[in-house]
Design an enzyme around this catalytic site. Structure first.
Site, short mmCIF file in Angstrom:
data_model
loop_
_atom_site.label_atom_id
_atom_site.label_comp_id
_atom_site.label_asym_id
_atom_site.label_seq_id
_atom_site.Cartn_x
_atom_site.Cartn_y
_atom_site.Cartn_z
N SER A 190 0.79 -1.23 0.00
CA SER A 190 0.00 0.00 0.00
C SER A 190 0.83 1.28 0.00
O SER A 190 0.30 2.35 -0.28
CB SER A 190 -0.94 0.00 1.20
OG SER A 190 -0.21 -0.11 2.40
N HIS A 218 -5.63 -3.71 -2.41
CA HIS A 218 -5.32 -2.86 -3.57
C HIS A 218 -5.16 -3.67 -4.85
O HIS A 218 -4.56 -3.18 -5.82
CB HIS A 218 -4.04 -2.06 -3.30
CG HIS A 218 -4.15 -1.18 -2.10
ND1 HIS A 218 -4.76 0.05 -2.12
CD2 HIS A 218 -3.76 -1.38 -0.82
CE1 HIS A 218 -4.74 0.59 -0.92
NE2 HIS A 218 -4.13 -0.26 -0.10
N LYS A 249 -11.79 0.41 -1.13
CA LYS A 249 -10.81 1.00 -2.07
C LYS A 249 -11.46 1.04 -3.45
O LYS A 249 -12.18 1.99 -3.74
CB LYS A 249 -9.51 0.20 -2.08
CG LYS A 249 -9.03 -0.20 -0.69
CD LYS A 249 -8.22 0.87 -0.01
CE LYS A 249 -7.64 0.40 1.29
NZ LYS A 249 -7.95 1.26 2.42
#
Ligand SMILES: Cc1ncc(COP(=O)(O)O)c(C=O)c1O
Length: 404
Positions: A190, A218, A249
Site C-alpha cells: 500500500s 489494492h 478502495k
C-alpha cells in the site's frame, strides 16, 4: 496528573504529537484531515478550491455509479440505516448474505464473510486463527492491520525482508515442525505499489506446509485482465487459503471480507471476536459493495483504462526523473527523501490544483518520505499530463529533481 506533566510518559507522548502537528500547522504544511466540500468524479473541492484528485483509492472511478447508488438507496429504504445488532444475533439481513455469495463467486471460493472494515478483518482473522504455539510469517512492508493482527494473536511473529523469497524460505525452514504456520502478505503493497511474488510464495507455502493469507485491498479491480485480482494477474487457479480484501478502495463502500473454503468461513464466523462482538455492516453499505462487484464484471473496460493510465503515469514520471520505486500499480510513490521535502512538494502541488498527500515516517522508512500519487480509471491522459507537469515544477522547486 495534568496533561502537561513532563514526567508522565503518556502525557509526554501526547505532547510530542501535539507539538509535531502544531509546528506543521504553523508552517502551513499540515495537509491531513482537510474536509472536502465536494467530491465529483476525479475532482475534490477543499477550502473553495477545486483540485484534481490524486490521493483517493477510487481505482475504477465507481463512486456515484448509478447501479451502486440505486442498490444502496433500495437497501436503505428496505432495511433502514443500521441493523441494531451483531451479525450472529439480530444483525444479518438478506443483503449481507447476498454480498457474501457475490464475493465468493467473484473470488472463486466456496464461501465468504463480510466484516465492518478491512482493518478489523485482518486484525480479527489473524487473531482468530493463531495461538501462542503458532508462528506467523509476514512481509516487512505488510499493512499495519496485518502487523496488529499478528501482535494480537500472540503467535511467534517473524518478519521477512520485503518480497525476498530467500528470506521467506529461511523463515519457513526455521519453524519447528509441529507449530502451526501462517504466511501473510499484501498482494499490492500500500505504500510502494509493487506486487508480491505470489507464485514463489505459494510454492514455498506448499513445500513447508504453511497456510497462506493474501490481503487484496489494492489488487481487486486493479490486477488481472478483468480485475479479479492477483491470481488472475499471475494466471494461477489455486494456492491462497485465505483471501482477504476490503470494500473501501476499488469498492466505494466500507467493510472487509475473507473468502475461502466453507470450513474456514464457518470457523471464522464463530471465532473472530470483531465479528461476533461487533455490529453488522449497514445494509446500504453491503448492497453498494455487492453491486460494485457486479459492475466490475459488467464494465471490464474500466480495468483496461486503469491499467493503461497506470503505465502512462509511471512511465511519464520516470522519464521526468522521479524515483517511483518498483510500482506497477495505481499506487505510485514519488520519493521526496525527508519529511519537509515531501510536505513542501505536496503543499505546492495542492496550491497548483493537484490534490496529493505526503506520506512520512513512521508510515514509511525515514529518508523515503514521499508523495503517494494514486491514478485511477477516471483520469484522462490530459489530466495525468497536467498532474505530471505540476509534479515536475514542484519537484524542482523543493529539490527532488535538479533545478536547472
Ligand atoms: C493493504 C491494506 N489492508 C487493509 C487495509 C484496511 O482496510 P480498510 O481501510 O477498509 O479498513 C488497508 C487500508 O488502507 C490496506 O491498504
Amino acid at each position: 496528573m495534568p496533561l502537561t506533566d513532563g514526567n508522565n510518559p503518556i502525557a509526554w507522548r501526547i505532547e510530542q504529537m501535539n507539538e509535531r502537528v502544531r509546528s506543521a500547522k504553523e508552517q502551513d504544511l499540515y495537509l491531513y484531515l482537510q474536509p472536502a466540500e465536494a467530491v465529483n468524479g476525479v475532482h475534490v473541492t477543499i477550502n473553495g478550491c477545486k483540485m484534481l484528485q490524486f490521493a483517493s483509492y477510487a481505482y475504477l472511478n465507481l463512486l456515484n455509479h448509478p447501479k451502486i447508488q440505486a442498490a444502496a438507496q433500495a437497501a436503505l429504504a428496505e432495511f433502514g440505516s443500521g441493523t441494531h445488532g451483531v451479525r450472529v444475533l439480530a444483525g444479518t439481513t438478506r443483503v449481507h448474505v447476498e454480498l457474501e455469495q457475490t464475493i465468493a463467486r467473484f473470488k472463486g471460493t466456496e464461501d465468504a464473510l463480510a466484516l465492518s472494515s478491512g482493518y478489523v478483518t485482518n486484525l480479527g482473522t489473524i487473531a482468530a486463527l493463531l495461538g501462542r504455539n503458532d508462528v506467523v510469517i509476514s512481509d516487512k512492508l505488510n499493512h499495519a492491520s496485518i502487523v496488529d493482527g499478528c501482535l494480537l494473536s500472540r503467535a511467534k511473529f517473524v518478519r521477512f525482508e520485503h518480497n525476498d523469497m530467500e528470506a521467506l524460505e529461511k523463515a519457513l525452514a526455521e519453524v519447528p515442525k509441529k507449530a502451526g504456520k501462517l504466511v501473510v502478505v499484501d498482494a499490492v503493497f500500500s505504500m510502494d505499489g509493487d506486487i508480491i511474488n505470489l507464485p514463489e510464495v505459494i510454492r514455498l507455502c506448499r513445500k513447508y506446509e504453511a497456510m497462506l493469507m493474501v490481503d487484496e485491498a489494492h489488487s481487486v479491480g486493479v490486477l488481472g485482465e478483468t480485475g479479479h485480482g492477483i491470481e488472475e494477474h499471475f494466471g494461477l487457479e489455486d494456492g491462497i487459503d485465505i483471501k482477504m480484501g476490503t470494500l473501501s478502495k476499488t469498492i466505494p463502500s466500507i467493510g472487509g471480507y475473507i473468502a475461502g473454503s466453507s470450513k474456514l468461513i464457518t470457523y471464522l464466523k464463530h471465532s473472530i471476536r470483531a465479528f461476533v462482538f461487533s455490529a453488522a455492516l449497514p445494509p446500504a453499505s453491503a448492497a453498494a459493495a455487492k453491486a460494485s462487484f457486479e459492475v466490475i464484471e459488467e464494465e471490464p473496460q474500466r480495468v483496461k483504462t486503469l491499467q493503461a493510465n497506470v503505465n502512462y503515469f509511471i512511465k511519464g514520471l520516470q522519464e521526468r526523473g522521479f524515483n517511483t520505486l518498483n510500482s506497477e500499480t495505481p499506487i505510485v510513490p514519488i520519493i521526496a527523501g525527508d519529511d519537509e521535502r515531501a510536505w513542501m512538494m505536496a503543499k505546492l502541488s495542492q496550491d497548483e490544483g493537484i490534490f496529493v498527500l505526503p506520506i512520512v515516517a513512521p508510515a514509511v522508512p525515514s529518508g523515503t518520505s514521499r508523495l503517494r500519487a494514486n491514478v485511477t480509471a477516471g483520469h484522462t491522459l490530459q489530466e495525468i499530463e497536467q498532474a505530471m507537469a505540476v509534479f515536475e515544477r514542484t519537484g524542482r522547486a523543493v529539490g527532488v529533481l535538479p533545478n536547472y
